[in-house]
Design an enzyme around this catalytic site. Sequence first.
Site, PDB file in Angstrom:
ATOM      1  N   SER A 256       0.785  -1.232   0.000  1.00 15.41           N
ATOM      2  CA  SER A 256       0.000   0.000   0.000  1.00 15.41           C
ATOM      3  C   SER A 256       0.817   1.283   0.000  1.00 15.41           C
ATOM      4  O   SER A 256       0.333   2.326  -0.437  1.00 15.41           O
ATOM      5  CB  SER A 256      -0.942   0.012   1.210  1.00 15.41           C
ATOM      6  OG  SER A 256      -0.202  -0.065   2.425  1.00 15.41           O
TER       7      SER A 256
ATOM      8  N   HIS B 170      -5.515  -3.848  -2.332  1.00 12.12           N
ATOM      9  CA  HIS B 170      -5.336  -2.822  -3.358  1.00 12.12           C
ATOM     10  C   HIS B 170      -5.321  -3.394  -4.776  1.00 12.12           C
ATOM     11  O   HIS B 170      -5.205  -2.628  -5.733  1.00 12.12           O
ATOM     12  CB  HIS B 170      -4.046  -2.052  -3.093  1.00 12.12           C
ATOM     13  CG  HIS B 170      -4.088  -1.226  -1.845  1.00 12.12           C
ATOM     14  ND1 HIS B 170      -4.513   0.084  -1.820  1.00 12.12           N
ATOM     15  CD2 HIS B 170      -3.787  -1.549  -0.562  1.00 12.12           C
ATOM     16  CE1 HIS B 170      -4.456   0.541  -0.585  1.00 12.12           C
ATOM     17  NE2 HIS B 170      -4.008  -0.428   0.205  1.00 12.12           N
TER      18      HIS B 170
ATOM     19  N   LYS C 217     -12.048   0.140  -1.496  1.00 11.50           N
ATOM     20  CA  LYS C 217     -11.042   0.782  -2.348  1.00 11.50           C
ATOM     21  C   LYS C 217     -11.576   0.799  -3.788  1.00 11.50           C
ATOM     22  O   LYS C 217     -12.389   1.631  -4.114  1.00 11.50           O
ATOM     23  CB  LYS C 217      -9.707   0.060  -2.185  1.00 11.50           C
ATOM     24  CG  LYS C 217      -9.169   0.196  -0.753  1.00 11.50           C
ATOM     25  CD  LYS C 217      -7.865  -0.491  -0.547  1.00 11.50           C
ATOM     26  CE  LYS C 217      -7.315  -0.216   0.861  1.00 11.50           C
ATOM     27  NZ  LYS C 217      -8.159  -0.750   1.939  1.00 11.50           N
TER      28      LYS C 217
END
Length: 382
Positions: free
Chosen positions: A172, A200, A231
């Site tokens: 990240s 992610h 996300k």
Amino acid sequence: MSVLDAWQQRLSDARADRQRQHRWRTRQVLARSTLNFAGNDYLGLAHDPRVSEAQAEGARRFGSGAGASHLVSGHLAIHDALEETLARWTGRQRALLFSTGYMANIGVLQALADSHTAIFQDRLNHASLIDGAALSGARSRRFHHRDAMDLENLLGRSESEHKLVVSDGIFSMDGHIADIGALVTVSQRHNAWLMIDDAHGVGILGDDGSGCVGSTWNSTEVPILVGTLGKALGTAGAFVAGDAALIDHLIQFSRSYIYTTAQPPAIAAATLKALEIVQGEPERRAQLNANIAYFRHEALRLGLPLSDSATPIQPLILGDETRTLSWAVQLQQKGIHVGAIRPPTVPKGEARLRITLSARHQHEDIDRLLAALHECQQQESL
């Protein structure tokens, strides 16, 4: 000194120590007019009116909250539908919803590991994975970042019967993608289970957007797959996907699943719509990738300290913490928000601007960011 005074002194000392290091964090209310390069809404789905309407309709049908934990009365048909869709999408037998990605990671590790388990983690893994391993009481070792040889050496010296290798899918703070193939090979050679936190990567990687693991690696090769919904999917919560035996075990033993209120059903409804869009509109990923390529090309042309990342996470390693904060403030004054990341979130000497790109960004947005960064650079040379 009274008990109250002792605690007040402890809080005051901690505050003073952090402020002395210039690492005191403050929250900011982001103005609607601010150009945001600090979020994780990679596909722009948090602002898609179809997702918003699905959430509103979900609230009208099912209420604003689940009202209880999954094992009491909070698990609804919409949760079942979302779990089944996530399982199909990732090529797993089952999936299990958690309220946050942090809760998913600590829940998995606490439920699977104990003092007789050996856990092997990439040095740059997310804090939730580090905390989950500590909570489990397992013996933990950290291998060098994306270094399969170091992992091999550590596994080879372990005498534990139960070994678990854990890695982020996309890291990240750096944007690096894990070498899943190497992790699979080494883990299987040493009879270790492999857990990938693809927070992610879900939504943006893979031909169908199912992430860096997705349908490429099956549940024998990657038995534990974690993904988040807040996300690229633009909603909230997280899931764990794997074989039925794993999911049944988590339902029985994962404390962060058992002892918390279930995800609001409206969020589940919104996520189902987001998944439909991700799978049906690959042009969103194409736009995101085009934005990444454009930003990198122009940043390199300007000589900005760009790191090696092919993902929406594009850190500029500035090193010095004061310098990093100064650049962030200058950008803020121009109506541009980026993440100023400092120790202890990243190693000492690696403070950075964490720039994140979205499919929503237009070329003129990226040009505005690049011009502001170039001006920060030029001011330093005066």
